[in-house]
Design an enzyme around this catalytic site. Structure first.
Site, short mmCIF file in Angstrom:
data_model
loop_
_atom_site.label_atom_id
_atom_site.label_comp_id
_atom_site.label_asym_id
_atom_site.label_seq_id
_atom_site.Cartn_x
_atom_site.Cartn_y
_atom_site.Cartn_z
N GLU A 92 0.81 -1.22 0.00
CA GLU A 92 0.00 0.00 0.00
C GLU A 92 0.84 1.27 0.00
OE1 GLU A 92 -4.23 -0.86 1.88
OE2 GLU A 92 -2.66 -1.13 3.39
N HIS A 111 -0.54 4.39 8.73
CA HIS A 111 -1.65 3.53 8.34
C HIS A 111 -1.70 2.36 9.30
CE1 HIS A 111 -4.49 1.21 6.12
NE2 HIS A 111 -3.63 0.28 5.80
N HIS A 113 -4.39 -0.72 11.59
CA HIS A 113 -5.57 -1.59 11.53
C HIS A 113 -6.14 -1.80 12.94
CE1 HIS A 113 -3.37 -2.52 7.82
NE2 HIS A 113 -4.51 -2.95 7.31
N HIS A 179 -11.22 -2.13 7.17
CA HIS A 179 -9.78 -2.13 6.85
C HIS A 179 -8.96 -1.52 7.98
CE1 HIS A 179 -6.53 -0.94 3.61
NE2 HIS A 179 -5.99 -1.44 4.70
#
Length: 248
Positions: A92, A111, A113, A179
């Site tokens: 990503e 980023h 989760h 996500h």
């Protein structure tokens, strides 16, 4: 005539790699990146970023070392011939590149989760300013709105990453349905602290709803009364606390 090497690509960025590696461990320590998934990046030039890559002895974010932080171009190629070696760029990486290319106010992207944040969004629980002095930066972030990117996809190309940036609409944090989340800020520390605040509000919201309660935003009067304690407290002291939690 030989060409001199570009000093931007020959710098070691030792301190920056150390910072990003610790930030990855903070995310994991806070439960926002329990396994192997997630990454943090830092812009170091117009077309260069440092980013956590997957190493030859991958063990997950909780065990990130400065060696896992590699210097790449925005397109994912190594800045120098020996920069990647046995490491591989995140699938990503376009997520990071899309944010950094479109946001001059942003230098760092986290980023993660976080399971509770994902669960809250899937349950239809939005991030709202339900707390005040409990977490002032979080309250103000929530009051301004935390948008949602509604696709539960791997953001592995620029088309999808640009969709996420559009959904983000210039805000510091965007939730990624099914996500995780993406947090963008001028610094690595702030990007991580924003993610922690959003996750905290999500967890409190789920607890309140599970207990049969009703979520209520704090009043405008109370919001206006919340002071800005300044970056020295909101970021520097908060970050020292996060590092202390790791034992650093």
């Amino acid at each position: 005539m030989s060409r001199l090497p570009d000093p931007r690509r020959t710098r070691s960025f030792r301190e920056e790699r150390e910072l990003i590696s610790k930030a990855c461990r903070v995310l994991a320590g806070r439960g926002l990146a329990d396994g192997m998934l997630g990454h943090i990046s830092l812009r170091v030039d117009d077309d260069l970023l440092l980013v956590r890559c997957r190493g030859p002895r991958e063990r997950g974010l909780a065990y990130t070392t400065p060696h896992d932080i590699r210097l790449l171009r925005f397109d994912g190629t190594a800045a120098t011939p020996d920069e990647l070696g046995n490491w591989s760029a995140p699938n990503e990486l376009p997520l990071h590149a899309a944010v950094l290319r479109s946001r001059t106010d942003v230098s760092a992207v986290a980023h993660a989760h976080p399971p509770r944040t994902v669960a809250a969004d899937l349950a239809g629980v939005t991030i709202r300013p339900i707390v005040g002095a409990f977490d002032i930066p979080g309250a103000k972030l929530a009051a301004a709105g935390v948008p949602v990117y509604p696709r539960a996809v791997l953001l592995r190309n620029m088309t999808l990453a640009d969709e996420m940036v559009t959904a983000m609409a210039g805000r510091p944090v965007v939730l990624l349905r099914g996500h995780g989340l993406t947090s963008a800020a001028p610094s690595v520390e702030q990007a991580v602290l924003q993610a922690i605040s959003v996750d905290l509000i999500a967890r409190l919201s789920l607890d309140i709803v599970s207990a049969g309660g009703t979520l209520r935003d704090i009043s405008g009067e109370d919001m206006a009364e919340l002071p800005d304690l300044g970056s020295a407290f909101n970021t520097q002291v908060a970050w020292r606390h996060e590092l202390a939690r790791l034992g650093d």
